[in-house]
Design a protein around this motif. Sequence first.
Motif, PDB file in Angstrom:
ATOM      1  N   MET A   1     -28.093  55.459  10.057  1.00  9.56           N
ATOM      2  CA  MET A   1     -29.162  54.553   9.670  1.00  9.56           C
ATOM      3  C   MET A   1     -28.621  53.126   9.614  1.00  9.56           C
ATOM      4  N   LYS A   2     -29.456  52.199   9.949  1.00 13.22           N
ATOM      5  CA  LYS A   2     -29.080  50.797   9.934  1.00 13.22           C
ATOM      6  C   LYS A   2     -29.041  50.289   8.492  1.00 13.22           C
ATOM      7  N   TRP A   3     -27.991  49.545   8.161  1.00  9.29           N
ATOM      8  CA  TRP A   3     -27.849  48.945   6.838  1.00  9.29           C
ATOM      9  C   TRP A   3     -28.749  47.726   6.780  1.00  9.29           C
ATOM     10  N   LEU A   4     -29.641  47.691   5.800  1.00  5.46           N
ATOM     11  CA  LEU A   4     -30.589  46.595   5.651  1.00  5.46           C
ATOM     12  C   LEU A   4     -30.299  45.805   4.377  1.00  5.46           C
ATOM     13  N   PRO A   5     -30.733  44.543   4.304  1.00  5.61           N
ATOM     14  CA  PRO A   5     -30.516  43.730   3.104  1.00  5.61           C
ATOM     15  C   PRO A   5     -31.218  44.354   1.904  1.00  5.61           C
ATOM     16  N   PRO A   6     -30.757  44.094   0.709  1.00  4.07           N
ATOM     17  CA  PRO A   6     -29.629  43.218   0.357  1.00  4.07           C
ATOM     18  C   PRO A   6     -28.305  43.921   0.644  1.00  4.07           C
ATOM     19  N   TYR A   7     -27.339  43.164   1.119  1.00  3.59           N
ATOM     20  CA  TYR A   7     -26.022  43.695   1.464  1.00  3.59           C
ATOM     21  C   TYR A   7     -25.123  43.623   0.232  1.00  3.59           C
ATOM     22  N   ARG A   8     -24.899  44.761  -0.385  1.00  6.10           N
ATOM     23  CA  ARG A   8     -24.048  44.839  -1.577  1.00  6.10           C
ATOM     24  C   ARG A   8     -23.002  45.927  -1.350  1.00  6.10           C
ATOM     25  N   VAL A   9     -21.767  45.658  -1.803  1.00  3.42           N
ATOM     26  CA  VAL A   9     -20.693  46.628  -1.608  1.00  3.42           C
ATOM     27  C   VAL A   9     -19.832  46.761  -2.849  1.00  3.42           C
ATOM     28  N   GLU A  10     -19.233  47.934  -2.967  1.00  3.24           N
ATOM     29  CA  GLU A  10     -18.142  48.174  -3.899  1.00  3.24           C
ATOM     30  C   GLU A  10     -16.907  48.385  -3.041  1.00  3.24           C
ATOM     31  N   LEU A  11     -15.818  47.720  -3.373  1.00  2.00           N
ATOM     32  CA  LEU A  11     -14.583  47.822  -2.597  1.00  2.00           C
ATOM     33  C   LEU A  11     -13.507  48.510  -3.411  1.00  2.00           C
ATOM     34  N   GLU A  12     -12.589  49.166  -2.710  1.00  2.00           N
ATOM     35  CA  GLU A  12     -11.397  49.734  -3.330  1.00  2.00           C
ATOM     36  C   GLU A  12     -10.207  48.932  -2.853  1.00  2.00           C
ATOM     37  N   LEU A  13      -9.385  48.504  -3.797  1.00  2.00           N
ATOM     38  CA  LEU A  13      -8.201  47.723  -3.473  1.00  2.00           C
ATOM     39  C   LEU A  13      -6.989  48.647  -3.481  1.00  2.00           C
ATOM     40  N   HIS A  14      -6.317  48.753  -2.349  1.00  2.00           N
ATOM     41  CA  HIS A  14      -5.075  49.506  -2.215  1.00  2.00           C
ATOM     42  C   HIS A  14      -3.996  48.467  -1.953  1.00  2.00           C
ATOM     43  N   GLY A  15      -3.190  48.168  -2.936  1.00  2.00           N
ATOM     44  CA  GLY A  15      -2.184  47.120  -2.769  1.00  2.00           C
ATOM     45  C   GLY A  15      -2.547  45.894  -3.577  1.00  2.00           C
ATOM     46  N   GLU A  16      -2.110  44.741  -3.077  1.00  2.00           N
ATOM     47  CA  GLU A  16      -2.253  43.501  -3.834  1.00  2.00           C
ATOM     48  C   GLU A  16      -3.482  42.673  -3.479  1.00  2.00           C
ATOM     49  N   ASP A  17      -3.887  42.673  -2.200  1.00  2.00           N
ATOM     50  CA  ASP A  17      -4.954  41.781  -1.755  1.00  2.00           C
ATOM     51  C   ASP A  17      -5.992  42.517  -0.920  1.00  2.00           C
ATOM     52  N   LEU A  18      -7.210  42.019  -0.957  1.00  2.00           N
ATOM     53  CA  LEU A  18      -8.265  42.537  -0.081  1.00  2.00           C
ATOM     54  C   LEU A  18      -8.055  41.964   1.315  1.00  2.00           C
ATOM     55  N   GLY A  19      -8.378  42.724   2.335  1.00  2.00           N
ATOM     56  CA  GLY A  19      -8.122  42.316   3.712  1.00  2.00           C
ATOM     57  C   GLY A  19      -9.218  41.449   4.309  1.00  2.00           C
ATOM     58  N   ASP A  20      -8.922  40.920   5.499  1.00  2.00           N
ATOM     59  CA  ASP A  20      -9.883  40.105   6.235  1.00  2.00           C
ATOM     60  C   ASP A  20     -10.858  40.966   7.022  1.00  2.00           C
ATOM     61  N   PHE A  21     -10.555  42.253   7.188  1.00  2.00           N
ATOM     62  CA  PHE A  21     -11.354  43.155   8.011  1.00  2.00           C
ATOM     63  C   PHE A  21     -11.485  44.494   7.298  1.00  2.00           C
ATOM     64  N   ILE A  22     -12.721  44.972   7.182  1.00  2.00           N
ATOM     65  CA  ILE A  22     -12.965  46.288   6.573  1.00  2.00           C
ATOM     66  C   ILE A  22     -13.988  47.002   7.447  1.00  2.00           C
ATOM     67  N   LYS A  23     -13.618  48.175   7.950  1.00  2.00           N
ATOM     68  CA  LYS A  23     -14.567  48.975   8.741  1.00  2.00           C
ATOM     69  C   LYS A  23     -15.428  49.735   7.747  1.00  2.00           C
ATOM     70  N   ASN A  24     -16.688  49.367   7.687  1.00  2.00           N
ATOM     71  CA  ASN A  24     -17.618  49.930   6.719  1.00  2.00           C
ATOM     72  C   ASN A  24     -18.247  51.222   7.232  1.00  2.00           C
ATOM     73  N   SER A  25     -18.513  51.276   8.526  1.00  2.00           N
ATOM     74  CA  SER A  25     -19.085  52.470   9.156  1.00  2.00           C
ATOM     75  C   SER A  25     -18.765  52.376  10.643  1.00  2.00           C
ATOM     76  N   ALA A  26     -19.298  53.291  11.420  1.00  2.00           N
ATOM     77  CA  ALA A  26     -19.063  53.226  12.863  1.00  2.00           C
ATOM     78  C   ALA A  26     -19.667  51.964  13.467  1.00  2.00           C
ATOM     79  N   TYR A  27     -20.637  51.368  12.788  1.00  2.00           N
ATOM     80  CA  TYR A  27     -21.336  50.217  13.348  1.00  2.00           C
ATOM     81  C   TYR A  27     -21.140  48.925  12.557  1.00  2.00           C
ATOM     82  N   ASP A  28     -21.030  49.009  11.241  1.00  2.00           N
ATOM     83  CA  ASP A  28     -20.940  47.817  10.409  1.00  2.00           C
ATOM     84  C   ASP A  28     -19.502  47.518  10.016  1.00  2.00           C
ATOM     85  N   LEU A  29     -19.160  46.249  10.103  1.00  2.00           N
ATOM     86  CA  LEU A  29     -17.836  45.767   9.734  1.00  2.00           C
ATOM     87  C   LEU A  29     -17.995  44.682   8.683  1.00  2.00           C
ATOM     88  N   LEU A  30     -17.051  44.605   7.771  1.00  2.00           N
ATOM     89  CA  LEU A  30     -17.012  43.486   6.836  1.00  2.00           C
ATOM     90  C   LEU A  30     -15.870  42.585   7.263  1.00  2.00           C
TER      91      LEU A  30
END
Length: 177
Positions: free
Chosen positions: A1-30
Amino acid sequence: MKWLPPYRVELELHGEDLGDFIKNSAYDLLISERFAEAFRAEGLTGLEGFHPVEVVRVRRRGKRALKPITVPRYYVVSSRFGRAAVDLVLNRVRTHRTPTCPECRSGGISAINGFVLEPETWSGEDIFRPRGMPGEIVVTERFKSFVERHALTNMVLTPTEQFVWDPGKLGPAPLST
């Protein structure tokens, strides 16, 4: 299914910093704001959307970091479906059924031990999803240089001929003749 607004996420931090690229699904990238600005400034192609995302929570995993978390601004983007197609003769992809659709070229992938794109099918995008390789994202050498030049994080780039996904240890498909 297509992700529709509002775009809200919960992230998990592994390590010290959040990355510049996060694969959210097969189609959506952060992608981080830093990534988005550099991508646009350099005139790269293949991503669409660039919708702001609200990070509602960040959970830490593993060792507890002593420094506070800096949460970058993120955007949701999609990589384009490209015209580039997996070469049905030269690829090293095992399928459990022959592709019946000449457009999507998907045939139930059992193992991937490298793949090749069919000549003359790529239309010039710097990042794209090729036909015949569902869920995978392919990038150009230009994109690879962009990532290195800007020291973008949380990406592993693998040459297509070295890309392996073989959970059943089937090995490479024999080359067709």
